[in-house]
Scaffold this motif. Structure first.
Motif, short mmCIF file in Angstrom:
data_model
loop_
_atom_site.label_atom_id
_atom_site.label_comp_id
_atom_site.label_asym_id
_atom_site.label_seq_id
_atom_site.Cartn_x
_atom_site.Cartn_y
_atom_site.Cartn_z
N HIS A 1 43.45 53.90 50.40
CA HIS A 1 44.47 54.19 49.40
C HIS A 1 44.71 52.97 48.51
O HIS A 1 45.85 52.63 48.16
CB HIS A 1 45.76 54.64 50.08
CG HIS A 1 45.56 55.82 50.98
ND1 HIS A 1 45.25 57.08 50.51
CD2 HIS A 1 45.58 55.92 52.35
CE1 HIS A 1 45.10 57.91 51.52
NE2 HIS A 1 45.31 57.23 52.65
N SER A 2 43.65 52.31 48.13
CA SER A 2 43.68 51.05 47.38
C SER A 2 44.49 51.13 46.10
O SER A 2 44.25 52.00 45.25
CB SER A 2 42.25 50.62 47.07
OG SER A 2 42.22 49.57 46.15
N VAL A 3 45.44 50.21 45.96
CA VAL A 3 46.18 50.06 44.71
C VAL A 3 45.24 49.57 43.61
O VAL A 3 45.29 50.04 42.47
CB VAL A 3 47.35 49.08 44.90
CG1 VAL A 3 47.99 48.71 43.55
CG2 VAL A 3 48.39 49.67 45.83
N VAL A 4 44.38 48.63 43.96
CA VAL A 4 43.48 48.02 42.97
C VAL A 4 42.48 49.05 42.45
O VAL A 4 42.33 49.23 41.23
CB VAL A 4 42.74 46.82 43.59
CG1 VAL A 4 41.76 46.23 42.58
CG2 VAL A 4 43.73 45.75 44.04
N ALA A 5 41.77 49.73 43.35
CA ALA A 5 40.75 50.68 42.92
C ALA A 5 41.36 51.87 42.18
O ALA A 5 40.79 52.37 41.20
CB ALA A 5 39.95 51.17 44.12
N ARG A 6 42.52 52.32 42.62
CA ARG A 6 43.19 53.43 41.93
C ARG A 6 43.51 53.04 40.49
O ARG A 6 43.32 53.85 39.56
CB ARG A 6 44.47 53.83 42.67
CG ARG A 6 45.26 54.92 41.97
CD ARG A 6 46.58 55.18 42.70
NE ARG A 6 46.38 55.94 43.90
CZ ARG A 6 46.48 57.28 43.95
NH1 ARG A 6 46.75 57.96 42.86
NH2 ARG A 6 46.30 57.90 45.09
N GLN A 7 43.99 51.82 40.28
CA GLN A 7 44.32 51.39 38.92
C GLN A 7 43.05 51.25 38.08
O GLN A 7 43.03 51.63 36.91
CB GLN A 7 45.08 50.06 38.96
CG GLN A 7 45.62 49.63 37.60
CD GLN A 7 46.63 48.49 37.72
OE1 GLN A 7 47.36 48.39 38.71
NE2 GLN A 7 46.66 47.64 36.70
N LEU A 8 41.98 50.74 38.67
CA LEU A 8 40.72 50.61 37.94
C LEU A 8 40.13 51.97 37.57
O LEU A 8 39.64 52.17 36.47
CB LEU A 8 39.70 49.84 38.79
CG LEU A 8 39.86 48.33 38.89
CD1 LEU A 8 38.91 47.78 39.95
CD2 LEU A 8 39.58 47.66 37.55
N ALA A 9 40.18 52.91 38.52
CA ALA A 9 39.55 54.21 38.32
C ALA A 9 40.45 55.19 37.59
O ALA A 9 39.98 56.24 37.13
CB ALA A 9 39.15 54.80 39.68
N GLY A 10 41.74 54.87 37.50
CA GLY A 10 42.67 55.80 36.86
C GLY A 10 43.04 56.96 37.75
O GLY A 10 43.51 58.00 37.27
N PRO B 1 33.71 53.69 39.36
CA PRO B 1 33.47 54.26 38.03
C PRO B 1 34.25 53.54 36.93
O PRO B 1 35.01 54.15 36.18
CB PRO B 1 33.95 55.70 38.19
CG PRO B 1 35.11 55.58 39.14
CD PRO B 1 34.73 54.47 40.10
N TRP B 2 34.06 52.24 36.82
CA TRP B 2 34.77 51.45 35.82
C TRP B 2 33.83 50.37 35.27
O TRP B 2 32.85 50.00 35.93
CB TRP B 2 36.02 50.81 36.44
CG TRP B 2 35.75 50.07 37.72
CD1 TRP B 2 35.12 48.86 37.88
CD2 TRP B 2 36.09 50.49 39.05
NE1 TRP B 2 35.06 48.49 39.19
CE2 TRP B 2 35.63 49.47 39.94
CE3 TRP B 2 36.74 51.60 39.58
CZ2 TRP B 2 35.82 49.55 41.32
CZ3 TRP B 2 36.90 51.68 40.95
CH2 TRP B 2 36.45 50.67 41.81
N PRO B 3 34.10 49.88 34.09
CA PRO B 3 33.26 48.80 33.54
C PRO B 3 33.44 47.52 34.36
O PRO B 3 34.54 47.20 34.81
CB PRO B 3 33.80 48.62 32.12
CG PRO B 3 34.62 49.82 31.83
CD PRO B 3 35.14 50.32 33.14
N ALA B 4 32.34 46.81 34.56
CA ALA B 4 32.41 45.55 35.31
C ALA B 4 33.26 44.54 34.56
O ALA B 4 33.20 44.43 33.34
CB ALA B 4 31.00 44.99 35.51
N GLY B 5 34.09 43.84 35.31
CA GLY B 5 34.98 42.86 34.72
C GLY B 5 35.57 41.95 35.78
O GLY B 5 35.07 41.89 36.90
N PRO B 6 36.67 41.28 35.44
CA PRO B 6 37.26 40.31 36.37
C PRO B 6 38.10 40.93 37.48
O PRO B 6 38.76 40.22 38.23
CB PRO B 6 38.11 39.43 35.46
CG PRO B 6 38.53 40.36 34.36
CD PRO B 6 37.36 41.27 34.13
N VAL B 7 38.10 42.27 37.59
CA VAL B 7 38.76 42.97 38.69
C VAL B 7 37.73 43.93 39.29
O VAL B 7 37.10 44.71 38.57
CB VAL B 7 40.01 43.74 38.24
CG1 VAL B 7 40.67 44.43 39.44
CG2 VAL B 7 41.00 42.82 37.54
#
Length: 414
Positions: A158-167, A308-314
């Motif tokens: 239930h990742s906060v980080v991945a959820r925010q990245l993936a929308g 499913p997100w563009p590679a970046g600093p997160v």
């Protein structure tokens, strides 16, 4: 380069350990107050996971882990049973297996020791923010945000980080609820202990009910005979089991129970589905405080759906990206391999041969393939169990399995 890891589970701690060995500036934040506050069950590390771990941790840490592990090569082949405890067959011989089993608590606490003061407990990250220069920041439930150059979500299903990245969520329920517990081998009667043996086994019944019984003995089946370095919480032969039921109002209500109440409800649920008492003894004799419930969640098995997100600093790794049901015993190992892959790529940034964006992109590409592989393996068993929850599947299970059991008995008499 300053790196923040959100989540102090196995993947996050393995990553932090590897980064510290390479002299990166790394901080880990986890909401738990105690690293031992995790399921007291076991995980399997195959040869690839061990090779990754050997890259990440110092030799003395790796030795501590192996001294606390149980070798699969010392076990007889796994068994397949029906719901009445009748033998259906055996799995492959394990004599050449490089895999080891280790208590999850042991692995997490040893890795936490290696991370040391860079692990901050009791810190809950609520979202990922951006500084004025667009650098990522970890935003906490209490306290000021912390800026970094790279932020890695290792905060689980239930990742906060991945959820925010993936929308949105990166996994979904499979429709199966799991219940797990620990049972000392010497607490079971001699006939059942002889039937189960010093092996792991799986029993399947109709209507998506199943019971996996794992065997763990870090003393008798020690990988390394170094008693002074053994730190396993399991100190004698132990059956560590996992029960599976289809998700329903009944199984959901059981998730709110604990201890004796949960054990009683679990046994009753199996009995309603026609399971024999012999098969249920391992649950009936379990330590009630060890029994816990959890939902089987899974990410997509298609590699292009993962991260499913563009590679970046997160970025993120482990179950935050490729949440894997425990049915293949590969989830934690995959997270460790993710960690080793990210450390390898970040070293190219440190030595100036590539950029952070390129390094993260390469890491995520490899992780997608790795995650898809382990998910395919885990979902094979999940789908097999789900098939028994159809009318045809239940009928086939009820009709075919007794025939297989009878054939196996006849074969053993010849």
């Amino acid at each position: 380069m300053r790196i923040i890891i959100v989540g102090g589970g196995i993947g996050g701690l393995a990553l932090a350990t590897g980064l510290r060995r390479q002299e990166f500036d790394v901080q880990v934040f986890d909401r738990d107050l105690d690293v031992a506050n995790t399921g007291g069950y076991h995980i399997t590390l195959d040869g690839r996971a061990q090779a990754a771990l050997r890259e990440l941790v110092a030799p003395e840490i790796f030795e501590r882990l192996l001294a606390s592990a149980s070798a699969l090569r010392l076990r007889p082949p796994d068994a397949l049973w029906d719901r009445h405890g009748r033998l259906l067959g055996y799995g492959p011989h394990l004599g050449d297996s490089p895999s080891v089993d280790i208590d999850r608590i042991t692995l997490r606490t040893v890795l936490a020791d290696a991370v040391g003061a860079d692990l901050h407990l009791g810190r809950t990250v609520t979202e990922i923010g951006r500084a004025t220069d667009s650098a990522p920041m970890a935003v906490f439930a209490d306290g000021p945000p912390v800026r970094c150059d790279l932020l890695v979500g290792a905060d689980g299903t239930h990742s906060v980080v991945a959820r925010q990245l993936a929308g949105g969520p990166t996994s979904e329920p499979t429709g199966i609820i799991g219940f797990s517990g620990r049972t000392a081998a010497d607490s079971i009667g001699a006939p059942e202990r002889q039937r189960l043996g010093a092996r792991s086994g799986m029993a399947v019944g109709p209507r998506a009910t199943a019971l996996y019984v794992g065997f763990l003995d870090p003393v008798g089946n020690a990988v390394l005979d170094v008693p002074g370095r053994r730190e396993a919480i399991t100190t004698g032969p132990t059956y560590i089991w996992g029960a599976m039921f289809p998700e329903s109002a009944v199984s959901d209500s059981m998730r709110g129970l604990h201890g004796d109440a949960l054990r009683t409800a679990l046994l009753a649920a199996f009995r309603r589905r026609g399971w024999g008492e012999r098969s249920l003894e391992v649950i009936a004799r379990a330590d009630p405080d060890s029994i816990a419930a959890f939902r089987f969640n899974a990410a997509s098995t298609r590699s292009h759906d993962l991260a499913p997100w563009p590679a970046g600093p997160v970025t993120a790794l482990g179950d935050a990206v490729h949440a894997t049901p425990p049915t293949a015993g590969m989830g934690a190992g995959a997270a460790i391999r993710d960690a080793a892959g990210l450390v390898t790529q970040l070293r190219t940034v440190a030595d100036g041969t590539t950029t952070l964006a390129v390094a993260v992109s390469r890491f995520e590409a490899d992780m997608r393939l790795r995650g898809s592989e382990v998910l395919h393996q885990a979902m094979k068993t999940v789908r097999w169990i789900q098939l028994t929850d159809t009318g045809l599947g239940a009928a086939a299970t009820g009709a075919v399995i007794p025939v297989l059991a009878a054939a196996n008995r006849l074969g053993r008499r010849r």
